[in-house]
Design a protein around this motif. Structure first.
Motif, PDB file in Angstrom:
ATOM      1  N   ILE A 136       0.890  -1.228   0.035  1.00  0.00           N
ATOM      2  CA  ILE A 136      -0.026  -0.055   0.082  1.00  0.00           C
ATOM      3  C   ILE A 136       0.846   1.257  -0.165  1.00  0.00           C
ATOM      4  O   ILE A 136       1.792   1.383   0.892  1.00  0.00           O
ATOM      5  N   LEU A 137       0.610   2.093  -0.757  1.00  0.00           N
ATOM      6  CA  LEU A 137       1.385   3.392  -0.924  1.00  0.00           C
ATOM      7  C   LEU A 137       0.761   3.934   0.370  1.00  0.00           C
ATOM      8  O   LEU A 137      -0.270   4.254   0.681  1.00  0.00           O
ATOM      9  N   VAL A 138       1.660   4.769   1.056  1.00  0.00           N
ATOM     10  CA  VAL A 138       1.441   5.664   2.233  1.00  0.00           C
ATOM     11  C   VAL A 138       2.415   7.122   2.107  1.00  0.00           C
ATOM     12  O   VAL A 138       3.426   7.095   1.717  1.00  0.00           O
ATOM     13  N   SER A 139       1.524   8.146   2.462  1.00  0.00           N
ATOM     14  CA  SER A 139       2.067   9.463   2.436  1.00  0.00           C
ATOM     15  C   SER A 139       3.101   9.189   3.428  1.00  0.00           C
ATOM     16  O   SER A 139       2.947   8.912   4.687  1.00  0.00           O
ATOM     17  N   ALA A 140       4.270   9.582   2.983  1.00  0.00           N
ATOM     18  CA  ALA A 140       5.645   9.490   3.874  1.00  0.00           C
ATOM     19  C   ALA A 140       5.484   9.958   5.126  1.00  0.00           C
ATOM     20  O   ALA A 140       6.068   9.622   6.141  1.00  0.00           O
ATOM     21  N   CYS A 141       5.005  11.156   5.336  1.00  0.00           N
ATOM     22  CA  CYS A 141       4.764  12.084   6.134  1.00  0.00           C
ATOM     23  C   CYS A 141       4.004  11.241   7.529  1.00  0.00           C
ATOM     24  O   CYS A 141       4.461  11.615   8.680  1.00  0.00           O
ATOM     25  N   LEU A 142       3.136  10.477   7.073  1.00  0.00           N
ATOM     26  CA  LEU A 142       2.250   9.862   7.909  1.00  0.00           C
ATOM     27  C   LEU A 142       3.216   8.759   8.727  1.00  0.00           C
ATOM     28  O   LEU A 142       2.716   8.387   9.854  1.00  0.00           O
ATOM     29  N   LEU A 143       4.302   8.196   8.144  1.00  0.00           N
ATOM     30  CA  LEU A 143       5.018   7.164   8.568  1.00  0.00           C
ATOM     31  C   LEU A 143       6.294   7.858   9.339  1.00  0.00           C
ATOM     32  O   LEU A 143       7.048   7.212   9.850  1.00  0.00           O
ATOM     33  N   GLY A 144       6.105   9.229   9.401  1.00  0.00           N
ATOM     34  CA  GLY A 144       7.351   9.903  10.363  1.00  0.00           C
ATOM     35  C   GLY A 144       8.436  10.318   9.699  1.00  0.00           C
ATOM     36  O   GLY A 144       9.479  10.828  10.312  1.00  0.00           O
ATOM     37  N   ILE A 145       8.384  10.329   8.164  1.00  0.00           N
ATOM     38  CA  ILE A 145       9.579  10.918   7.607  1.00  0.00           C
ATOM     39  C   ILE A 145       9.262  12.500   7.480  1.00  0.00           C
ATOM     40  O   ILE A 145       8.194  12.974   7.380  1.00  0.00           O
ATOM     41  N   HIS A 146      10.357  13.267   7.679  1.00  0.00           N
ATOM     42  CA  HIS A 146      10.465  14.440   7.865  1.00  0.00           C
ATOM     43  C   HIS A 146      10.320  15.221   6.582  1.00  0.00           C
ATOM     44  O   HIS A 146      11.473  15.949   6.290  1.00  0.00           O
ATOM     45  N   ARG A 171       7.412  17.099   5.093  1.00  0.00           N
ATOM     46  CA  ARG A 171       6.238  18.159   4.834  1.00  0.00           C
ATOM     47  C   ARG A 171       6.962  19.370   4.551  1.00  0.00           C
ATOM     48  O   ARG A 171       8.109  19.854   4.722  1.00  0.00           O
ATOM     49  N   TYR A 172       6.371  20.484   4.198  1.00  0.00           N
ATOM     50  CA  TYR A 172       6.764  21.881   3.756  1.00  0.00           C
ATOM     51  C   TYR A 172       7.751  22.505   4.832  1.00  0.00           C
ATOM     52  O   TYR A 172       8.527  23.229   4.331  1.00  0.00           O
ATOM     53  N   ASP A 173       7.359  22.279   6.138  1.00  0.00           N
ATOM     54  CA  ASP A 173       8.108  22.831   6.893  1.00  0.00           C
ATOM     55  C   ASP A 173       9.282  22.006   7.634  1.00  0.00           C
ATOM     56  O   ASP A 173       9.749  22.303   8.703  1.00  0.00           O
ATOM     57  N   GLY A 174       9.629  20.782   7.006  1.00  0.00           N
ATOM     58  CA  GLY A 174      10.392  19.919   7.388  1.00  0.00           C
ATOM     59  C   GLY A 174      10.132  19.008   8.591  1.00  0.00           C
ATOM     60  O   GLY A 174      11.031  18.318   8.938  1.00  0.00           O
ATOM     61  N   THR A 175       8.778  19.060   8.766  1.00  0.00           N
ATOM     62  CA  THR A 175       8.322  18.185   9.752  1.00  0.00           C
ATOM     63  C   THR A 175       7.801  16.930   9.362  1.00  0.00           C
ATOM     64  O   THR A 175       7.404  16.859   8.102  1.00  0.00           O
ATOM     65  N   ALA A 176       7.303  16.242  10.159  1.00  0.00           N
ATOM     66  CA  ALA A 176       6.851  14.884   9.830  1.00  0.00           C
ATOM     67  C   ALA A 176       5.176  15.023  10.394  1.00  0.00           C
ATOM     68  O   ALA A 176       4.885  15.921  11.012  1.00  0.00           O
ATOM     69  N   LYS A 177       4.270  14.165  10.153  1.00  0.00           N
ATOM     70  CA  LYS A 177       2.941  13.959  10.614  1.00  0.00           C
ATOM     71  C   LYS A 177       2.860  12.534  11.285  1.00  0.00           C
ATOM     72  O   LYS A 177       1.687  11.839  10.654  1.00  0.00           O
ATOM     73  N   ALA A 178       3.714  11.951  11.742  1.00  0.00           N
ATOM     74  CA  ALA A 178       3.787  10.927  12.322  1.00  0.00           C
ATOM     75  C   ALA A 178       2.394  10.303  12.945  1.00  0.00           C
ATOM     76  O   ALA A 178       1.754  10.874  13.653  1.00  0.00           O
ATOM     77  N   ASP A 179       1.666   9.296  12.357  1.00  0.00           N
ATOM     78  CA  ASP A 179       0.202   8.823  12.716  1.00  0.00           C
ATOM     79  C   ASP A 179       0.172   7.549  13.442  1.00  0.00           C
ATOM     80  O   ASP A 179       0.255   6.634  12.675  1.00  0.00           O
ATOM     81  N   VAL A 180       0.295   7.363  14.724  1.00  0.00           N
ATOM     82  CA  VAL A 180       0.400   6.145  15.325  1.00  0.00           C
ATOM     83  C   VAL A 180      -0.608   5.158  14.955  1.00  0.00           C
ATOM     84  O   VAL A 180      -0.476   3.931  14.730  1.00  0.00           O
TER      85      VAL A 180
END
Ligand code: SF4
Length: 161
Positions: free
Chosen positions: A5-15, A17-26
């Motif tokens: 399954i393709l997953v948005s990398a930011c949801l998996l904790g990869i930094h 995003r536009y501001d260099g952060t992640a959006k890790a979703d447990v």
């Protein structure tokens, strides 16, 4: 065969995003693990050649589907057109889906690339998909947002995946 399954990398904790952060979703990580799904992390904006960090982007006209039809536009906060980078990233994402045998995608809602049901047009949250989500969908890949794990679950049950 395990299901990818393709997953948005930011949801998996990869930094990425536009501001260099992640959006890790447990919840996403737990769900993927529990279902035995193999996540393929993708960031369409990075794949399109945009830097990280980068200025946040918005649609001025339309949304992902209109961009694919040549009738939409994505710009940075300071007004620079980045539509072609978004298209390039969407195509790279589709290519990865093909290479990895992905028929499913779990993407970050409200992103101009990954949004599944909503995205920003100007400052207004509007109905519409991001560019990558729209391209994947047009090629028969079922896209769900991180807010639709229950819908994904029903789909997997129904298809016996
Ligand atoms: S393009 Fe998608 S994967 Fe990349 S940071 Fe934005 S929402 Fe996350």
């Amino acid at each position: 065969m395990p299901t990818t399954i393709l997953v948005s990398a930011c949801l998996l904790g990869i930094h990425c995003r536009y501001d260099g952060t992640a959006k890790a979703d447990v919840r996403v990580k737990d769900y993927l693990f529990r279902k035995g799904l193999i996540p393929i992390p993708v960031c369409p904006e990075q794949l399109g050649g945009l830097p990280t960090p980068r200025l946040p982007c918005r649609f001025t006209v339309g949304s992902g589907r209109e961009v694919l039809a040549g009738a939409g536009e994505v710009v940075t906060r300071d007004g620079r057109t980045v539509t072609q980078s978004f298209l390039n990233g969407a195509r790279e994402t589709l290519e990865i889906a093909g290479q990895c045998g992905c028929r499913l995608a779990l993407l970050k809602e409200r992103s101009p690339s990954c949004g599944v049901r909503q995205c920003y047009r100007g400052e207004v949250l509007s109905t519409g998909m991001g560019v990558a989500a729209a391209l994947l969908s047009e090629h028969g890949i079922r896209v769900f947002s991180e807010e639709e794990l229950a819908e994904l679950d029903r789909f997997l049950d129904k298809t016996g995946t």
